[in-house]
Design a protein around this motif. Structure first.
Motif, PDB file in Angstrom:
ATOM      1  N   TYR A 199       0.838  -1.196   0.000  1.00  0.00           N
ATOM      2  CA  TYR A 199       0.000   0.000   0.000  1.00  0.00           C
ATOM      3  C   TYR A 199       0.881   1.257   0.000  1.00  0.00           C
ATOM      4  O   TYR A 199       1.846   1.312   0.750  1.00  0.00           O
ATOM      5  CB  TYR A 199      -0.886  -0.014   1.241  1.00  0.00           C
ATOM      6  CG  TYR A 199      -1.860   1.135   1.321  1.00  0.00           C
ATOM      7  CD1 TYR A 199      -3.100   1.052   0.712  1.00  0.00           C
ATOM      8  CD2 TYR A 199      -1.533   2.297   2.004  1.00  0.00           C
ATOM      9  CE1 TYR A 199      -4.003   2.107   0.778  1.00  0.00           C
ATOM     10  CE2 TYR A 199      -2.419   3.356   2.064  1.00  0.00           C
ATOM     11  CZ  TYR A 199      -3.641   3.266   1.461  1.00  0.00           C
ATOM     12  OH  TYR A 199      -4.511   4.309   1.518  1.00  0.00           O
ATOM     13  N   PRO A 200       0.629   2.250  -0.889  1.00  0.00           N
ATOM     14  CA  PRO A 200      -0.569   2.443  -1.707  1.00  0.00           C
ATOM     15  C   PRO A 200      -0.468   1.902  -3.139  1.00  0.00           C
ATOM     16  O   PRO A 200      -1.199   2.357  -4.008  1.00  0.00           O
ATOM     17  CB  PRO A 200      -0.677   3.967  -1.744  1.00  0.00           C
ATOM     18  CG  PRO A 200       0.751   4.426  -1.773  1.00  0.00           C
ATOM     19  CD  PRO A 200       1.505   3.449  -0.905  1.00  0.00           C
ATOM     20  N   LEU A 212      -1.687  -0.197  -5.119  1.00  0.00           N
ATOM     21  CA  LEU A 212      -2.793  -1.118  -5.361  1.00  0.00           C
ATOM     22  C   LEU A 212      -2.883  -1.584  -6.810  1.00  0.00           C
ATOM     23  O   LEU A 212      -3.631  -2.510  -7.120  1.00  0.00           O
ATOM     24  CB  LEU A 212      -4.113  -0.464  -4.945  1.00  0.00           C
ATOM     25  CG  LEU A 212      -4.226  -0.130  -3.449  1.00  0.00           C
ATOM     26  CD1 LEU A 212      -5.499   0.657  -3.166  1.00  0.00           C
ATOM     27  CD2 LEU A 212      -4.175  -1.390  -2.599  1.00  0.00           C
ATOM     28  N   VAL A 214      -1.303  -7.191  -2.677  1.00  0.00           N
ATOM     29  CA  VAL A 214      -1.018  -5.975  -1.908  1.00  0.00           C
ATOM     30  C   VAL A 214      -2.111  -5.758  -0.869  1.00  0.00           C
ATOM     31  O   VAL A 214      -1.837  -5.486   0.308  1.00  0.00           O
ATOM     32  CB  VAL A 214      -0.904  -4.748  -2.844  1.00  0.00           C
ATOM     33  CG1 VAL A 214      -0.775  -3.460  -2.028  1.00  0.00           C
ATOM     34  CG2 VAL A 214       0.290  -4.899  -3.778  1.00  0.00           C
ATOM     35  N   LYS A 215      -3.358  -5.885  -1.287  1.00  0.00           N
ATOM     36  CA  LYS A 215      -4.489  -5.714  -0.376  1.00  0.00           C
ATOM     37  C   LYS A 215      -4.504  -6.820   0.670  1.00  0.00           C
ATOM     38  O   LYS A 215      -4.783  -6.570   1.856  1.00  0.00           O
ATOM     39  CB  LYS A 215      -5.788  -5.721  -1.179  1.00  0.00           C
ATOM     40  CG  LYS A 215      -7.046  -5.485  -0.369  1.00  0.00           C
ATOM     41  CD  LYS A 215      -7.122  -4.069   0.153  1.00  0.00           C
ATOM     42  CE  LYS A 215      -8.458  -3.787   0.814  1.00  0.00           C
ATOM     43  NZ  LYS A 215      -8.518  -2.443   1.409  1.00  0.00           N
ATOM     44  N   TYR A 224      -1.824  -6.186   3.311  1.00  0.00           N
ATOM     45  CA  TYR A 224      -2.255  -5.051   4.133  1.00  0.00           C
ATOM     46  C   TYR A 224      -3.282  -5.505   5.182  1.00  0.00           C
ATOM     47  O   TYR A 224      -3.159  -5.171   6.370  1.00  0.00           O
ATOM     48  CB  TYR A 224      -2.844  -3.977   3.226  1.00  0.00           C
ATOM     49  CG  TYR A 224      -3.363  -2.742   3.949  1.00  0.00           C
ATOM     50  CD1 TYR A 224      -2.504  -1.710   4.307  1.00  0.00           C
ATOM     51  CD2 TYR A 224      -4.707  -2.619   4.255  1.00  0.00           C
ATOM     52  CE1 TYR A 224      -2.980  -0.579   4.970  1.00  0.00           C
ATOM     53  CE2 TYR A 224      -5.191  -1.494   4.920  1.00  0.00           C
ATOM     54  CZ  TYR A 224      -4.328  -0.481   5.260  1.00  0.00           C
ATOM     55  OH  TYR A 224      -4.800   0.627   5.920  1.00  0.00           O
ATOM     56  N   ASN A 225      -4.269  -6.267   4.766  1.00  0.00           N
ATOM     57  CA  ASN A 225      -5.294  -6.743   5.697  1.00  0.00           C
ATOM     58  C   ASN A 225      -4.720  -7.689   6.743  1.00  0.00           C
ATOM     59  O   ASN A 225      -5.130  -7.666   7.913  1.00  0.00           O
ATOM     60  CB  ASN A 225      -6.426  -7.430   4.926  1.00  0.00           C
ATOM     61  CG  ASN A 225      -7.336  -6.459   4.216  1.00  0.00           C
ATOM     62  OD1 ASN A 225      -7.385  -5.273   4.545  1.00  0.00           O
ATOM     63  ND2 ASN A 225      -8.059  -6.933   3.209  1.00  0.00           N
ATOM     64  N   TYR A 256       5.258   1.921  -7.378  1.00  0.00           N
ATOM     65  CA  TYR A 256       3.875   2.396  -7.314  1.00  0.00           C
ATOM     66  C   TYR A 256       2.962   1.672  -8.315  1.00  0.00           C
ATOM     67  O   TYR A 256       1.836   1.319  -8.007  1.00  0.00           O
ATOM     68  CB  TYR A 256       3.819   3.896  -7.578  1.00  0.00           C
ATOM     69  CG  TYR A 256       2.426   4.473  -7.450  1.00  0.00           C
ATOM     70  CD1 TYR A 256       1.808   4.549  -6.208  1.00  0.00           C
ATOM     71  CD2 TYR A 256       1.727   4.921  -8.568  1.00  0.00           C
ATOM     72  CE1 TYR A 256       0.530   5.058  -6.076  1.00  0.00           C
ATOM     73  CE2 TYR A 256       0.446   5.434  -8.454  1.00  0.00           C
ATOM     74  CZ  TYR A 256      -0.152   5.506  -7.205  1.00  0.00           C
ATOM     75  OH  TYR A 256      -1.421   6.009  -7.089  1.00  0.00           O
ATOM     76  N   TYR A 263     -10.689   2.491  -6.820  1.00  0.00           N
ATOM     77  CA  TYR A 263     -10.301   2.146  -5.465  1.00  0.00           C
ATOM     78  C   TYR A 263     -11.308   2.732  -4.484  1.00  0.00           C
ATOM     79  O   TYR A 263     -12.060   3.649  -4.795  1.00  0.00           O
ATOM     80  CB  TYR A 263      -8.896   2.678  -5.149  1.00  0.00           C
ATOM     81  CG  TYR A 263      -7.837   2.227  -6.128  1.00  0.00           C
ATOM     82  CD1 TYR A 263      -7.522   0.878  -6.257  1.00  0.00           C
ATOM     83  CD2 TYR A 263      -7.153   3.143  -6.929  1.00  0.00           C
ATOM     84  CE1 TYR A 263      -6.555   0.445  -7.163  1.00  0.00           C
ATOM     85  CE2 TYR A 263      -6.186   2.724  -7.837  1.00  0.00           C
ATOM     86  CZ  TYR A 263      -5.888   1.377  -7.942  1.00  0.00           C
ATOM     87  OH  TYR A 263      -4.941   0.958  -8.837  1.00  0.00           O
TER      88      TYR A 263
END
Length: 391
Positions: A11-12, A14, A20-21, A24-25, A45, A278
């Motif tokens: 992140y960020p 995405l 990536v998500k 993060y979770n 990025y 997003y």
């Protein structure tokens, strides 16, 4: 427990898709459970650009993230000498290391340091094991020199599905080291969905039009060409003109080809390429869609399927890899033979003509994701694995 998550993109960034998500979770939930979590990543990025973080070290939702300068990249191989140096210096500070993707330079360092300091590491490939695509020779070369050893030296490897578990076995990983842990999503993000019609209004879609949605990377392996062909078949052969096709996501090398295909099939006026979505914009797209379609040629999991489920939407997906496990045929959606765009068109037509069936499937889909794929359930299983390897 002190846990280091090592991932090439975070992140960020995405644009790099589901992993990536997911990472993060995982970090958020581990932190919520009282663990001391840190992330080492690069400042990549998207597929071509790096970004300049406000600060190299940041606290995000209670966990620390260090962004190292991405010096060099080859496709999805990211090289940061700073990350490698810091890994060597700080490795002994952690109880367990969880490394993501595989075939990265940091995986080699993690494997070597693990043996030197007897600190366990977990490796999660996120579907990257098969040697496919334009870099398959380089992947073979990496595997022969380092990859097989990195996999076998891991205390555990995380497979998202039985398909990926078989891939690990073929790479020589012992059965007892393979743990199947699906990806999960944070259902709190779906507690307050945008109002119906917000997405249609923003993009000028008539209220009476139905929406067929694809959301993900614009890459040929995702089967976007099959979806466009199926949509054109619906219009030309079946005469269905009540729905628009929305294709959302960052370009991963196939956007121009997809647009050209839509133009050549004379459906470009009703195929909308809306770019990456997003946050609330992505949720609004799911809310206004009638059907979500994932027509991938290869897909080890399919996080967007869970996202669509969380929004109460039925899913049509190819019967390959993860989607074959995630989509309960005729319950939460429909499956079609991978690569068969005519069968895909028939599946789409079937659901477009049966609104009650769509609603029924959507309710079952939401219930399924709540019962099996919440981030809380997934991280609890990861916690158990961390405890086993550090015991």
């Amino acid at each position: 427990m002190r846990i280091l998550q090592v991932i090439s993109t975070f992140y960020p960034a995405l644009a790099f898709g589901g992993p990536v998500k997911v990472a993060y979770n995982i970090c958020m939930e581990l932190t919520r459970r009282g663990h001391d979590v840190e992330v080492f990543t690069t400042n990549a990025y998207d597929q071509t650009r790096n970004f300049e973080p406000i600060s190299r070290e940041q606290i995000i939702n209670g966990f620390k993230v260090t962004y190292f300068n991405n010096k060099l990249r080859f496709s999805n191989l990211f090289i940061s000498s700073e990350m490698i140096t810091t890994l060597c210096k700080r490795f002994r500070e952690f109880d367990v290391i969880h490394t993501h993707f595989g075939r990265q330079t940091y995986d080699i360092v993690v494997s070597l340091c693990s043996r030197k300091y007897t600190i366990p590491y977990i490796l999660q490939a996120h579907g990257s094991l098969p040697r496919i695509g334009s870099w398959r020779r380089l992947k073979w070369f990496y595997d022969v020199l380092f990859g097989y050893r990195v996999l076998r030296n891991a205390s555990r490897v995380i497979a998202l599905s039985h398909v990926e578990a078989d891939q690990y076995r073929r790479m020589g990983v012992p059965e007892e080291k393979i743990a199947i842990v699906p990806n999960g999503i944070d259902l709190s993000e779906y507690a307050n969905l945008p109002s119906q019609g917000a997405f249609k209004k923003k993009f000028g879609i008539p209220e009476d039009k139905k929406v067929i949605l694809y959301l993900g990377r614009i890459h040929r392996i995702k089967g976007i060409d099959l979806l466009i062909k199926a949509y054109a078949y619906l219009i030309e052969k079946v005469g269905n003109k009540d729905a628009v096709l929305v294709i959302a996501g960052p370009d991963d090398g196939y956007l121009n080809d997809a647009k050209a295909l839509a133009y050549s099939l004379r459906v470009s006026d009703s195929v909308m390429f809306v770019g990456p979505l997003y946050g609330k914009d992505k949720l609004a797209a799911y809310v206004d869609s009638d059907i979500y379609v994932l027509p991938s040629r290869y897909e080890i999991w399919g996080l967007t399927i869970l996202e669509a489920y969380a929004c109460g939407k039925p899913v049509i997906a190819s019967n390959v890899g993860g989607p074959k496990d995630l989509v309960l045929d005729n319950e939460t959606g429909l499956l079609f033979e991978t690569g068969n765009f005519r069968e895909l068109a028939e599946r789409i037509m079937h659901l477009l003509n049966d609104e009650n069936k769509c609603v029924e499937m959507g309710k079952k889909a939401r219930k399924l994701v709540e019962q099996k794929y919440s981030i809380e359930n997934v991280v609890k299983r990861l916690e158990n694995i961390y405890s086993e390897v550090t015991a």
